[in-house]
Design a protein around this motif. Structure first.
Motif, short mmCIF file in Angstrom:
data_model
loop_
_atom_site.label_atom_id
_atom_site.label_comp_id
_atom_site.label_asym_id
_atom_site.label_seq_id
_atom_site.Cartn_x
_atom_site.Cartn_y
_atom_site.Cartn_z
N ILE A 122 -42.90 -16.10 4.06
CA ILE A 122 -44.13 -15.80 4.79
C ILE A 122 -44.20 -14.29 4.99
CG2 ILE A 122 -45.53 -16.32 6.80
CD1 ILE A 122 -43.86 -18.82 7.20
N SER A 123 -45.33 -13.72 4.63
CA SER A 123 -45.54 -12.28 4.73
C SER A 123 -46.66 -11.97 5.72
CB SER A 123 -45.90 -11.70 3.36
OG SER A 123 -44.85 -11.85 2.44
N LEU A 124 -46.71 -10.70 6.11
CA LEU A 124 -47.75 -10.20 7.04
C LEU A 124 -47.71 -10.96 8.36
CD1 LEU A 124 -50.79 -9.62 4.64
CD2 LEU A 124 -48.63 -8.40 4.81
N THR A 125 -46.53 -10.99 8.95
CA THR A 125 -46.35 -11.71 10.23
C THR A 125 -46.37 -10.76 11.43
OG1 THR A 125 -43.96 -11.66 9.82
CG2 THR A 125 -45.13 -13.69 9.26
N SER A 126 -46.68 -9.49 11.20
CA SER A 126 -46.86 -8.54 12.30
C SER A 126 -48.17 -7.81 12.09
CB SER A 126 -45.71 -7.53 12.35
OG SER A 126 -45.77 -6.65 11.24
N LYS A 127 -48.72 -7.28 13.16
CA LYS A 127 -49.97 -6.52 13.04
C LYS A 127 -49.78 -5.31 12.14
CE LYS A 127 -53.79 -4.49 15.62
NZ LYS A 127 -53.96 -3.40 14.64
N GLU A 128 -48.61 -4.69 12.22
CA GLU A 128 -48.34 -3.50 11.40
C GLU A 128 -48.42 -3.81 9.91
OE1 GLU A 128 -45.29 0.30 11.67
OE2 GLU A 128 -44.60 -1.66 12.33
N THR A 129 -47.80 -4.91 9.50
CA THR A 129 -47.84 -5.25 8.07
C THR A 129 -49.20 -5.80 7.66
OG1 THR A 129 -46.83 -7.41 8.60
CG2 THR A 129 -45.36 -5.65 7.85
N GLN A 130 -49.89 -6.50 8.58
CA GLN A 130 -51.25 -6.96 8.27
C GLN A 130 -52.18 -5.77 8.05
OE1 GLN A 130 -52.54 -9.70 11.31
NE2 GLN A 130 -50.93 -11.20 10.82
N ASP A 131 -52.02 -4.75 8.87
CA ASP A 131 -52.87 -3.56 8.72
C ASP A 131 -52.65 -2.87 7.38
OD1 ASP A 131 -53.94 -4.01 11.21
OD2 ASP A 131 -52.76 -2.46 12.23
N LEU A 132 -51.43 -2.92 6.87
CA LEU A 132 -51.14 -2.30 5.58
C LEU A 132 -51.98 -2.91 4.47
CD1 LEU A 132 -47.24 -1.93 5.62
CD2 LEU A 132 -48.92 -0.07 5.70
N PHE A 133 -52.30 -4.22 4.61
CA PHE A 133 -53.02 -4.93 3.55
C PHE A 133 -54.39 -5.41 4.02
CE2 PHE A 133 -48.61 -5.04 2.30
CZ PHE A 133 -48.67 -4.77 0.94
N ASN A 134 -54.89 -4.77 5.08
CA ASN A 134 -56.24 -5.08 5.56
C ASN A 134 -56.45 -6.57 5.79
OD1 ASN A 134 -57.18 -2.32 5.43
ND2 ASN A 134 -57.22 -2.56 3.21
N SER A 135 -55.50 -7.18 6.48
CA SER A 135 -55.54 -8.63 6.72
C SER A 135 -55.49 -8.91 8.22
CB SER A 135 -54.36 -9.31 6.03
OG SER A 135 -54.29 -10.68 6.37
N ASP A 136 -56.00 -10.07 8.59
CA ASP A 136 -55.88 -10.51 9.98
C ASP A 136 -55.07 -11.80 10.07
OD1 ASP A 136 -57.63 -12.32 8.91
OD2 ASP A 136 -59.25 -11.95 10.33
N SER A 137 -54.35 -12.13 8.99
CA SER A 137 -53.54 -13.35 8.99
C SER A 137 -52.34 -13.19 8.08
CB SER A 137 -54.38 -14.54 8.52
OG SER A 137 -54.63 -14.44 7.13
N PRO A 138 -51.32 -14.03 8.26
CA PRO A 138 -50.19 -14.04 7.33
C PRO A 138 -50.62 -14.61 5.96
CG PRO A 138 -49.62 -15.09 9.42
CD PRO A 138 -51.12 -14.96 9.38
N LEU A 139 -49.69 -14.63 5.05
CA LEU A 139 -49.85 -15.31 3.76
C LEU A 139 -48.49 -15.87 3.37
CD1 LEU A 139 -48.58 -13.36 1.27
CD2 LEU A 139 -50.57 -12.00 1.91
N PHE A 140 -48.48 -16.80 2.42
CA PHE A 140 -47.19 -17.36 2.00
C PHE A 140 -47.05 -17.31 0.48
CE2 PHE A 140 -49.87 -21.18 1.71
CZ PHE A 140 -49.46 -21.73 0.50
N GLY A 141 -45.79 -17.35 0.05
CA GLY A 141 -45.47 -17.42 -1.37
C GLY A 141 -44.44 -18.50 -1.60
N GLN A 142 -44.49 -19.09 -2.78
CA GLN A 142 -43.56 -20.16 -3.13
C GLN A 142 -42.41 -19.59 -3.95
OE1 GLN A 142 -46.27 -23.84 -4.09
NE2 GLN A 142 -47.42 -22.00 -4.54
#
Length: 251
Positions: A54-74
């Motif tokens: 699971i990626s982008l689980t903090s506001k800091e990392t979400q801001d890096l990718f212009n996101s407001d939510s996490p994402l997942f990879g398999q």
């Protein structure tokens, strides 16, 4: 099977990165479909789906990718480094993240309580190695590119897994060392407030796809700190209450 998936799989197989911006994505759904297709190609090549990151689980990392939510990879079985070692030459531009790894013992539901998720999972100290299939990818790739690339998964290693309570991993510190020198510190609250929230988010996200977070899978739940560039040497991460994990990186 899309051409995007075939090119991403070839970049992964040959460790030959693609140019950033090569693909245009219309939606999150399309990006996840490409991720699914890349996984299918890996499975055709003998790999086995074994878990998630699971990626982008903090506001800091979400801001890096212009996101407001996490994402997942398999992730597949070949990404799990059971001997706790890897070589830089096998990767494109690898990073290092400090993450707790949840080992699912019983199917997790999207509406499970915090306590139910903790009961259904063992937790292990972990190190995750993100790596992208694009050149100069971090943090310059797009949200969609990261999803299509399996959340830029590279490798994961984890230590001894045990049963823990919610409070055992609440507001705990991780300390990252390289060759016995402290590099940085981070806190579990960076992971959506508590790592269990990350696992619950994943269970809900999978259910929206008609899938399930099933027993036998692992979940690398999100980093305590911004990633570091991976370099050769001996890494160790010490987690308060959870123990430590080590990774040897060869040139």
């Amino acid at each position: 099977m899309t051409n995007k998936a075939e090119l991403l799989f070839k970049a992964y197989r040959d460790n030959a990165p693609l140019e950033k911006g090569k693909f245009n994505f219309e939606s999150t759904q399309e990006a996840y479909q490409v991720q699914d297709d890349v996984l299918a190609l890996k499975e055709e090549n003998g790999e086995k789906h074994q878990g998630y990151k699971i990626s982008l689980t903090s506001k800091e990392t979400q801001d890096l990718f212009n996101s407001d939510s996490p994402l997942f990879g398999q992730m597949t079985d070949v990404t799990v480094k059971k001997d706790a070692s890897l070589s830089l030459t096998d990767y494109n531009e690898p990073l290092l993240e400090t993450e707790l790894v949840f080992l699912v013992q019983e199917d997790v539901n999207g509406d499970d309580t915090d306590e139910e998720v903790m009961r259904k999972c063992l937790v292990a100290p972990g190190i995750e190695v993100p790596d992208g299939r694009y050149d100069d990818w971090f943090p310059k790739t797009t949200f969609y590119e990261v999803i299509a690339d399996g959340a830029v998964n590279g490798a994961v290693v984890y230590g001894e897994a045990k049963q823990y309570s919610y409070d055992d991993v609440k507001n705990i510190e991780a300390v990252l060392y390289l060759n016995d020198q402290e590099v940085k510190r981070g806190n579990s609250e960076e992971v959506l407030g508590h790592p269990v929230n990350s696992v619950k988010w994943l269970a809900k996200a999978l259910e929206e796809r008609g899938e399930k977070l099933t027993a036998g899978r692992f979940v690398s739940s999100g980093t305590f700190m911004l990633p570091e560039r991976l370099e050769a040497g001996n890494y160790r991460v010490e987690y308060e209450n959870v123990g430590d994990v080590q990774l040897t990186v060869k040139p």
